[in-house]
Design a protein around this motif. Structure first.
Motif, PDB file in Angstrom:
ATOM      1  N   TYR A 108     -29.692 -85.579  88.152  1.00  0.00           N
ATOM      2  CA  TYR A 108     -29.272 -86.367  86.992  1.00  0.00           C
ATOM      3  C   TYR A 108     -29.822 -85.717  85.708  1.00  0.00           C
ATOM      4  O   TYR A 108     -30.925 -85.160  85.696  1.00  0.00           O
ATOM      5  N   TYR A 109     -29.037 -85.856  84.620  1.00  0.00           N
ATOM      6  CA  TYR A 109     -29.434 -85.260  83.346  1.00  0.00           C
ATOM      7  C   TYR A 109     -28.767 -86.023  82.200  1.00  0.00           C
ATOM      8  O   TYR A 109     -27.792 -86.759  82.408  1.00  0.00           O
ATOM      9  N   HIS A 142     -39.813 -86.111  74.376  1.00  0.00           N
ATOM     10  CA  HIS A 142     -39.952 -86.276  75.837  1.00  0.00           C
ATOM     11  C   HIS A 142     -38.711 -85.766  76.589  1.00  0.00           C
ATOM     12  O   HIS A 142     -38.679 -85.812  77.807  1.00  0.00           O
ATOM     13  N   PHE A 143     -37.683 -85.299  75.873  1.00  0.00           N
ATOM     14  CA  PHE A 143     -36.529 -84.681  76.524  1.00  0.00           C
ATOM     15  C   PHE A 143     -36.897 -83.234  76.872  1.00  0.00           C
ATOM     16  O   PHE A 143     -37.336 -82.475  76.011  1.00  0.00           O
ATOM     17  N   VAL A 144     -36.713 -82.848  78.119  1.00  0.00           N
ATOM     18  CA  VAL A 144     -37.033 -81.488  78.573  1.00  0.00           C
ATOM     19  C   VAL A 144     -35.730 -80.767  78.892  1.00  0.00           C
ATOM     20  O   VAL A 144     -34.951 -81.236  79.734  1.00  0.00           O
ATOM     21  N   ARG A 145     -35.503 -79.594  78.211  1.00  0.00           N
ATOM     22  CA  ARG A 145     -34.256 -78.865  78.412  1.00  0.00           C
ATOM     23  C   ARG A 145     -34.228 -78.272  79.820  1.00  0.00           C
ATOM     24  O   ARG A 145     -35.175 -77.654  80.293  1.00  0.00           O
ATOM     25  N   ARG A 146     -33.052 -78.447  80.507  1.00  0.00           N
ATOM     26  CA  ARG A 146     -32.886 -77.893  81.858  1.00  0.00           C
ATOM     27  C   ARG A 146     -31.765 -76.865  81.914  1.00  0.00           C
ATOM     28  O   ARG A 146     -31.781 -75.953  82.737  1.00  0.00           O
ATOM     29  N   GLN A 147     -30.744 -76.996  81.038  1.00  0.00           N
ATOM     30  CA  GLN A 147     -29.593 -76.102  81.122  1.00  0.00           C
ATOM     31  C   GLN A 147     -28.904 -76.039  79.761  1.00  0.00           C
ATOM     32  O   GLN A 147     -28.771 -77.060  79.078  1.00  0.00           O
ATOM     33  N   GLU A 179     -26.356 -79.092  75.410  1.00  0.00           N
ATOM     34  CA  GLU A 179     -27.628 -78.868  76.093  1.00  0.00           C
ATOM     35  C   GLU A 179     -27.853 -80.034  77.082  1.00  0.00           C
ATOM     36  O   GLU A 179     -27.508 -81.189  76.791  1.00  0.00           O
ATOM     37  N   ARG A 180     -28.439 -79.705  78.238  1.00  0.00           N
ATOM     38  CA  ARG A 180     -28.729 -80.737  79.245  1.00  0.00           C
ATOM     39  C   ARG A 180     -30.245 -80.901  79.377  1.00  0.00           C
ATOM     40  O   ARG A 180     -30.976 -79.908  79.484  1.00  0.00           O
ATOM     41  N   TYR A 181     -30.669 -82.183  79.381  1.00  0.00           N
ATOM     42  CA  TYR A 181     -32.090 -82.499  79.374  1.00  0.00           C
ATOM     43  C   TYR A 181     -32.414 -83.492  80.521  1.00  0.00           C
ATOM     44  O   TYR A 181     -31.559 -84.240  80.994  1.00  0.00           O
ATOM     45  N   PRO A 216     -39.100 -87.593  81.992  1.00  0.00           N
ATOM     46  CA  PRO A 216     -39.955 -87.999  83.123  1.00  0.00           C
ATOM     47  C   PRO A 216     -39.455 -89.274  83.799  1.00  0.00           C
ATOM     48  O   PRO A 216     -39.479 -89.393  85.014  1.00  0.00           O
ATOM     49  N   GLU A 217     -38.987 -90.249  83.004  1.00  0.00           N
ATOM     50  CA  GLU A 217     -38.515 -91.507  83.579  1.00  0.00           C
ATOM     51  C   GLU A 217     -37.236 -91.294  84.379  1.00  0.00           C
ATOM     52  O   GLU A 217     -37.056 -91.870  85.457  1.00  0.00           O
ATOM     53  N   LEU A 218     -36.332 -90.434  83.840  1.00  0.00           N
ATOM     54  CA  LEU A 218     -35.088 -90.150  84.554  1.00  0.00           C
ATOM     55  C   LEU A 218     -35.372 -89.427  85.873  1.00  0.00           C
ATOM     56  O   LEU A 218     -34.768 -89.722  86.906  1.00  0.00           O
ATOM     57  N   LYS A 219     -36.309 -88.481  85.830  1.00  0.00           N
ATOM     58  CA  LYS A 219     -36.640 -87.721  87.029  1.00  0.00           C
ATOM     59  C   LYS A 219     -37.249 -88.637  88.100  1.00  0.00           C
ATOM     60  O   LYS A 219     -36.916 -88.547  89.290  1.00  0.00           O
ATOM     61  N   GLU A 220     -38.141 -89.524  87.672  1.00  0.00           N
ATOM     62  CA  GLU A 220     -38.774 -90.444  88.618  1.00  0.00           C
ATOM     63  C   GLU A 220     -37.733 -91.368  89.248  1.00  0.00           C
ATOM     64  O   GLU A 220     -37.743 -91.601  90.465  1.00  0.00           O
ATOM     65  N   LEU A 221     -36.823 -91.878  88.399  1.00  0.00           N
ATOM     66  CA  LEU A 221     -35.792 -92.759  88.899  1.00  0.00           C
ATOM     67  C   LEU A 221     -34.865 -92.031  89.860  1.00  0.00           C
ATOM     68  O   LEU A 221     -34.466 -92.570  90.908  1.00  0.00           O
TER      69      LEU A 221
END
Length: 868
Positions: free
Chosen positions: A472-473, A487-492, A498-500, A503-508
């Protein structure tokens, strides 16, 4: 993998090996060919292109039960080889082991059992040196077990035939006696040293029953019975691979407390099976069984096999049945509630053994729901007249704590497999609720998080997406990337966006993706804990199973009595039998009550032997069976089909009825008849009831008449002449015994001639029949008219030639020459018998080598010698 398969196959000889591979149970080599043929599934090959392909077949693990049932019914034994480690964690070959061995005598699943019948595993041991032995039997599905110790070897085999075990353990090399060869197909040979060892058996029994020695179990002086019990326990250890703690208290069978019915009497009276071996309609069991639960049905079976001999227990049962007989509304309400009670005994066994499915737990829950309702139905009634029901109510256990637990735990329609999840209701466990919420509503929580970020940061066109690489992103257009919070971390990075992640999204995301497996794992653990809690309450389940069985037994017999208009019999300690307007319950069911003609019968000190004559088809056999069946019904506490019945208690019922042979045993019809007659004459006691039908019909007229006459004489003197006997015969010559034998009375089934035909009146009346009416019966049966007319001509000529022999006193004169004890004393032979030349010739005679004509010539020669 095949090496692993073959190793387990070698360790379980004689078994079909069901080998778990993923979602299937697979079989190979000869097992595959056997199973494919037996249950009609496709036979394939592991390597079809090889020169020697390996036969192979398989079934899905979740659908294996129907196939196992078919194979067990056909007599196969099955070893279940399961994966005992998680394939995802296995390094190399998955670990497997045989978790249990299924055999016909050890199954516990409903699909392999008849709900209202016990399924016995039995063991037999006989000590020839001491001439003593024992048999033990167990219903593994209920945990009940018992045994019999006896110095009479035939008695042990007779009980085994009655029990009809699904499996019979015998020491290797032992054979079933020829006369009981119907048990041969159930025999499982086992090593005598390993299974029947006395010391090992004693230790296993004491450990299982929690006793220091065998005295409390009444086994200390019964070593042969101990060996039989030990064989059962050893066999169960080897096949079940689990604890045997669900077995109840061992109780040796005490034959002195029951009315005894041997296997011949059960068969002749068609109590459980008709004479042609069929169950259901045509049996006493079918007429009586109005029970609503499996436990009640099995209790009825047990009572019919071993009716009471104790008057107080019979009257207690009668009182409960009488109360329910009179209160139709109460009985109807009880039947409605009992109909929703499942097999508490077998369900609790499967729970204890760890083999219960979610469906079993739902059945338990439904059953427990009915216990308070059954109690409330009884609470509102006046039960003083039925102490048995009062006692039942005083000790009743609603089991509300376990019912509430199951109610709060399980959903109404759980999946069939416990590892699939979806078993538990929300609210049962907080942690599980969270996993269920994530599993079922994860997308909604993602949307909530998306809306939260939009509202907090006002990023235009903030999108939520997913792919298999990054999960998810959040996607943000490059035009607005300057507004992205810290707190948005770039992934792609894409061309226009840009896709970010956060921490809360990753945990969920992690929680959502793992929630399904976590939920299944947690539900499995909760199910195991629930199972352990219910297993700990097994004694309560068994107590209430017994209580429900008794209640069901009483209402079932009350229902049968009400439907069929039966009466409450009076039982007493005397010998008299008085039946007014009695009926045969099975015949009446077949004919209809309106077509059945009731009859009266009386037996007392002056009527101990009733000699019944009359033509074929008149109903002699029905009268005989009727008295025996009414006796059995009364001593299980049941009402009986009569206007009034007063019956003296009986300790044993013997029967010899019908014509049958057993060619497989080498026995003709006459040999079977004589075997059964011999058993009666040797075993009948003072309080026995004996019914005999057509003794001596399987041989020549004079032989048969002589045997029948001698049997009547013997029964008139045994046990000081107190044995109650009903004797049906076509030998009218026997009717002359009235007045010569004390206590013998002639009765006949009345018939009436009408315009050349006969009408059966079906009434038992005093006196002998005037003749046999055999030719008239043949005519009614449809024998061609020329044959009937020719038979009448022959009969007229025979009667004309024997006119002199039918003169007054002819039978008495015949008896003086044919039958010792009636008339002149036997001729006294003086001198030494060995000196007579006939005696010398007789001792040297080769009877087997003579032809019939040679025998007649020799007899004539001896006759001339005697004249000389």
């Amino acid at each position: 993998m095949l090496e692993q398969y073959l190793r387990f196959k070698d360790e379980n000889p004689g078994c079909l090996l069901f080998f778990r591979m993923g979602d299937f149970y697979e079989l190979f080599f000869e097992d595959a060919e056997t199973v494919a043929r037996a249950v009609q599934i496709a036979l394939t090959s592991r390597n079809p292109n090889d020169e020697n392909p390996i036969p192979m077949c398989g079934v899905p693990h979740h659908a294996v039960e129907p196939y196992l049932s078919q194979l067990l019914e056909k007599g196969y034994k099955i070893a279940i080889c399961d994966q005992i480690e998680d394939p995802r964690e296995a390094k190399g070959l998955v670990k497997r082991d045989v978790t249990r061995v299924l055999t016909p005598g050890t199954v516990v699943e409903d699909s392999n059992l008849k709900s209202k019948e016990n399924n016995y595993l039995a063991a037999y041991f006989w000590n020839g040196d001491k001439a003593v032995g024992g048999i033990a039997w167990i219903d593994f599905s209920t945990g009940q077990w018992s045994g019999l110790y006896s110095r009479k070897e035939p008695e042990l085999w007779q009980w085994l035939v009655k029990l009809n075990p699904s499996e019979l353990l015998l020491p290797q090399g032992w054979q079933v006696p020829t006369q009981y060869n119907e048990l041969s197909s159930q025999v499982t040979p086992v090593a005598a040293g390993a299974y029947f060892d006395l010391a090992s058996s004693s230790n296993k029994i004491s450990e299982l029953q929690g006793t220091a020695d065998l005295k409390p179990l009444d086994l200390s002086d019964k070593p042969e019975l101990v060996r039989a019990c030990g064989a059962l326990l050893t066999y169960l250890e080897h096949t079940q691979k689990s604890e045997l703690g669900h077995l109840g208290e061992f109780k040796p069978l005490n034959l002195g407390k029951s009315l005894l019915l041997d296997e011949v009497t059960e068969r002749n009276l068609e109590i459980f099976r008709t004479l042609n071996g069929k169950t259901g309609k045509g049996t006493l069991w079918h007429v009586l069984d109005r029970t609503m639960t499996p436990m009640g049905g099995r209790l009825l079976e047990e009572r019919l096999r071993r009716p009471w001999k104790d008057l107080s227990r019979i009257e207690q049962s009668q009182a409960c049945i009488a109360l329910l007989f009179e209160r139709d509304r109460l009985r109807g309400d009880l039947r409605g509630a009992l109909d929703s009670v499942y097999d508490l005994e077998r369900l609790s066994t499967r729970v204890f053994l760890g083999r219960a499915t979610p469906k079993d737990f739902i059945a338990l829950r439904q059953s427990l729901r009915m216990l308070p309702r059954l109690r409330l139905l009884l609470v509102g009634e006046e039960l003083e007249a039925a102490p048995g029901l009062e006692k039942l109510l005083r000790h009743w256990d609603d089991m509300e704590d376990l019912a509430a637990l199951l109610e709060s735990a399980l959903v109404d329609s759980p999946p069939p497999v416990i590892t699939d999840g979806g078993l538990f209701r929300k609210g049962y466990d907080a942690r599980l609720d969270e996993l269920i919420e994530l599993n079922e509503h994860g997308e909604d929580r993602l949307k909530t998080l998306h809306e939260k970020e939009l509202a907090a940061h006002a990023i235009p066109k903030l999108k939520l997406g997913f792919n298999k690489v990054f999960g998810y992103y959040f996607e943000v257009s490059k035009a607005f990337k300057g507004q992205v919070p810290d707190h948005f971390v770039r992934r792609q990075t894409l061309v226009n966006s840009e896709r970010y992640i956060t921490p809360e999204l990753k945990e969920l995301e992690d929680r959502i993706l793992s929630a399904s497996e976590e939920r299944k794992s947690m539900e499995y653990a909760l199910f195991q804990a629930l199972r352990e809690r219910l297993a700990a309450a097994r004694s309560r389940f068994l107590f209430m199973a017994d209580a429900v069985a008794s209640l069901d037994y009483w209402q079932g017999l009350a229902e049968a009595a009400r439907i069929n208009e039966w009466c409450r019999p009076e039982l007493h300690e005397g010998m008299e039998i008085e039946i007014e307007a009695g009926r045969h319950p099975v015949v009446e069911e077949a004919m209809g009550a309106s077509n059945y003609i009731p009859g009266d019968l009386r037996m007392d000190e002056t009527r101990r032997i009733l000699l019944i004559t009359g033509p074929n088809m008149a109903g002699k056999s029905t009268v005989l069976r009727q008295v025996a069946i009414l006796t059995i019904m009364s001593q299980i506490g049941s009402f009986v089909p009569a206007r009034r019945a007063r019956l003296g208690l009986t300790d044993r019922v013997f029967s010899r009825v019908g014509a049958s042979d057993n060619l497989a045993k080498g026995h003709s019809t006459f040999m079977v008849e004589m075997n059964e007659t011999a058993r009666i004459l040797r075993q009948a006691s003072k309080r026995s009831l004996v019914i005999l039908d057509e003794i001596g019909r399987g041989t020549s007229t004079y032989d048969g008449l002589s045997l029948a006459w001698a049997v009547v004489e013997e029964l008139s003197t045994r046990a000081r002449g107190s044995i109650r006997t009903l004797f049906a015969t076509h030998y009218h010559e026997l009717t002359s015994l009235e007045g010569k034998i004390d206590g013998l009375r002639n009765l006949n089934i009345a018939v009436k001639e009408w315009k050349g035909d006969i009408v059966f009146l079906r009434k038992l009346v005093p006196g002998p029949a005037d003749r046999s009416y055999g030719i008239e019966v043949a005519k009614l049966a449809g024998v061609p008219r020329p044959v009937v007319e020719r038979a009448r001509e022959i009969l007229a000529k025979l009667e004309e030639k024997s006119q002199d022999s039918r003169s007054e006193g002819a039978v008495e004169r015949a008896s003086q020459t044919l039958l010792p004890g009636f008339g002149a004393p036997p001729i006294e032979i003086r001198g030494e018998l060995t000196e007579h030349p006939i005696i010398t010739q007789l001792t040297e005679l080769d009877v087997d080598g003579m032809t019939p004509i040679q025998a007649l010539m020799l007899l004539n020669q001896w006759k001339e010698m005697i004249k000389g």
